[in-house]
Design an enzyme around this catalytic site. Sequence first.
Site, PDB file in Angstrom:
ATOM      1  N   TYR A  33       0.850  -1.204   0.000  1.00 56.85           N
ATOM      2  CA  TYR A  33       0.000   0.000   0.000  1.00 56.85           C
ATOM      3  C   TYR A  33       0.883   1.249   0.000  1.00 56.85           C
ATOM      4  O   TYR A  33       1.789   1.376   0.807  1.00 56.85           O
ATOM      5  CB  TYR A  33      -0.911  -0.011   1.226  1.00 56.85           C
ATOM      6  CG  TYR A  33      -1.928  -1.126   1.215  1.00 56.85           C
ATOM      7  CD1 TYR A  33      -2.031  -2.015   2.272  1.00 56.85           C
ATOM      8  CD2 TYR A  33      -2.764  -1.302   0.121  1.00 56.85           C
ATOM      9  CE1 TYR A  33      -2.961  -3.052   2.254  1.00 56.85           C
ATOM     10  CE2 TYR A  33      -3.699  -2.333   0.074  1.00 56.85           C
ATOM     11  CZ  TYR A  33      -3.793  -3.200   1.148  1.00 56.85           C
ATOM     12  OH  TYR A  33      -4.694  -4.230   1.096  1.00 56.85           O
ATOM     13  N   HIS A  84      -5.912   2.998   0.216  1.00 57.91           N
ATOM     14  CA  HIS A  84      -5.634   2.688   1.622  1.00 57.91           C
ATOM     15  C   HIS A  84      -5.322   3.941   2.418  1.00 57.91           C
ATOM     16  O   HIS A  84      -4.453   3.935   3.324  1.00 57.91           O
ATOM     17  CB  HIS A  84      -4.478   1.689   1.684  1.00 57.91           C
ATOM     18  CG  HIS A  84      -4.604   0.650   2.761  1.00 57.91           C
ATOM     19  ND1 HIS A  84      -4.027   0.805   3.990  1.00 57.91           N
ATOM     20  CD2 HIS A  84      -5.252  -0.526   2.797  1.00 57.91           C
ATOM     21  CE1 HIS A  84      -4.311  -0.253   4.744  1.00 57.91           C
ATOM     22  NE2 HIS A  84      -5.053  -1.076   4.047  1.00 57.91           N
TER      23      HIS A  84
HETATM   24  C1  GCO Z   1      -8.132  -4.816   1.959  1.00 61.67           C
HETATM   25  C2  GCO Z   1      -7.536  -4.227   3.182  1.00 61.67           C
HETATM   26  C3  GCO Z   1      -6.606  -5.100   3.921  1.00 61.67           C
HETATM   27  C4  GCO Z   1      -6.232  -4.456   5.252  1.00 61.67           C
HETATM   28  C5  GCO Z   1      -6.010  -5.514   6.301  1.00 61.67           C
HETATM   29  C6  GCO Z   1      -5.762  -4.889   7.668  1.00 61.67           C
HETATM   30  O1  GCO Z   1      -8.660  -4.043   1.166  1.00 61.67           O
HETATM   31  O2  GCO Z   1      -8.168  -6.022   1.864  1.00 61.67           O
HETATM   32  O3  GCO Z   1      -7.124  -2.941   2.944  1.00 61.67           O
HETATM   33  O4  GCO Z   1      -5.505  -5.431   3.215  1.00 61.67           O
HETATM   34  O5  GCO Z   1      -5.125  -3.640   5.122  1.00 61.67           O
HETATM   35  O6  GCO Z   1      -7.116  -6.313   6.379  1.00 61.67           O
HETATM   36  O7  GCO Z   1      -5.444  -5.841   8.603  1.00 61.67           O
HETATM   37 MG    MG Z   2      -8.670  -2.051   1.761  1.00 63.70          MG
END
Ligand code: GCO
Ligand code: MG
Length: 445
Positions: free
Chosen positions: A198, A253
């Site tokens: 991210y 994110h």
């Molecule tokens: C997604 C999420 C996850 C989160 C994670 C946090 O879209 O799947 O952003 O990647 O970052 O679940 O623990």
């Molecule tokens: Mg997400």
Amino acid sequence: MNRRDMVKGVGFGAAVGVLGFLRPTTDTAVAQTYSKATQGLPPLKITNIKAILTAPERIRLCVVKVETSEPGLYGLGCATFNQRPLTVVAAVNEYLAPFAKGRDVDNIEDLWQNAYTSSYWRNGPVLNNALSGLDQALWDIKGKRANMPVYQLLGGKCRFAVDCYTHCGGNDLKGIEESVKKAMERGFRHIRIQCGGYGSPHLSKKADYKDAGFGAPVDSPMAVRPYIEATVEMFEHVRSACGKEVELLHDIHERIPPIEAINLCKRLEPYHPFFIEDPFAPEDIGYFKMLRQQTSVPIAMGELFNSPHEWVGLISERLIDFIRVHISQVGGLSVARKIATLGEWFNVRSAWHGPGDVSPVGHAANAHLDLAIWNFGIQESVSFSDKTQEVFPGCPTIENGYMHIHEAPGFGVDLNEELAAKYPLPANPGYWDPVRRPDGTAVRP
Ligand code: GCO
Ligand code: MG
């Protein structure tokens, strides 16, 4: 002979009648049939509630098991909060268990409402996950008692299976293109693309704060511009290399300043994203009006939501197109189905959070709801390893980009406690390591 055998004995037709779908006769007659069928049996009570931790994939999964006064009848519910699992265990074992023990298994909504306010303060991640574990387990039990999959209790199927998206990425355009093409070969029509992690931290060369000895060595740097430019380039490349048809998704994110997220969404418009996720942090939902005024890129939001105050306005003002709550973080299936119903009236579709830090029980709960609601949008999916499938017999399966639930009473997923104990939580407690701008400023994760 126990209740479920009686229900099976009364036969599906009668069971449906008993549950009031087909009303061949008056309510009283139905009630009489049911009470005659279960005559002399005490009302079904909760006898025990416990939180079970396991980490077959080194992700801290938490599942709540609710046992009942009917021998062998129990339910499972997801309470997975990967960053704070032990706090959820305490909330379940120390508070919800003594609160709910001895109460009637049948009255899910009543138990939810009372458990929800039993802490006076509410709508937080820890207590909501604990509540979700209890709530989902009660739905699992009701399905087993009715001898039906939970989606049947929610009104039956609106589609034959659950269309899913999968995660693709790489540190360079070639790598991303290859991973997208592989996913397309596996049948996925919806694919999330990310350049590295991210915010593309691998592109952030400068970490001046490190040179200045600020922060800790584990803190990772993330600069805004390299991420934005790499993301636009990625969409341009994948769209031209993989064609117009494939639906492309991306997760900002909430890693960049809100105004930059608005600019990024506008620059991605020409590549027709299926949705752009989490352009802002929950603390910045005030920016959605500005975003809507400037672009029509479809927007998904919600995995970090814990409170109705966060989703009601965004849905009722049509400021998002997909609601992406993490079902256990909002308090369970009873809440998620209400969010789905609210979404229907504003044509906001579902895209429940479904990454690795949701247990197979939670994925099944996502899928049962996905099958039953009209305003289904898309489901995030993961594939379950052999270890995870052993610990959780009946995991949903993915085929040709569709998730299929295990057609069995309840959610159709079980838990082998002995095997679960073989996978204790990793030593690292689970918190997110800090991410910093080159000058050391903390970035929302
Ligand atoms: C997604 C999420 C996850 C989160 C994670 C946090 O879209 O799947 O952003 O990647 O970052 O679940 O623990
Ligand atoms: Mg997400």
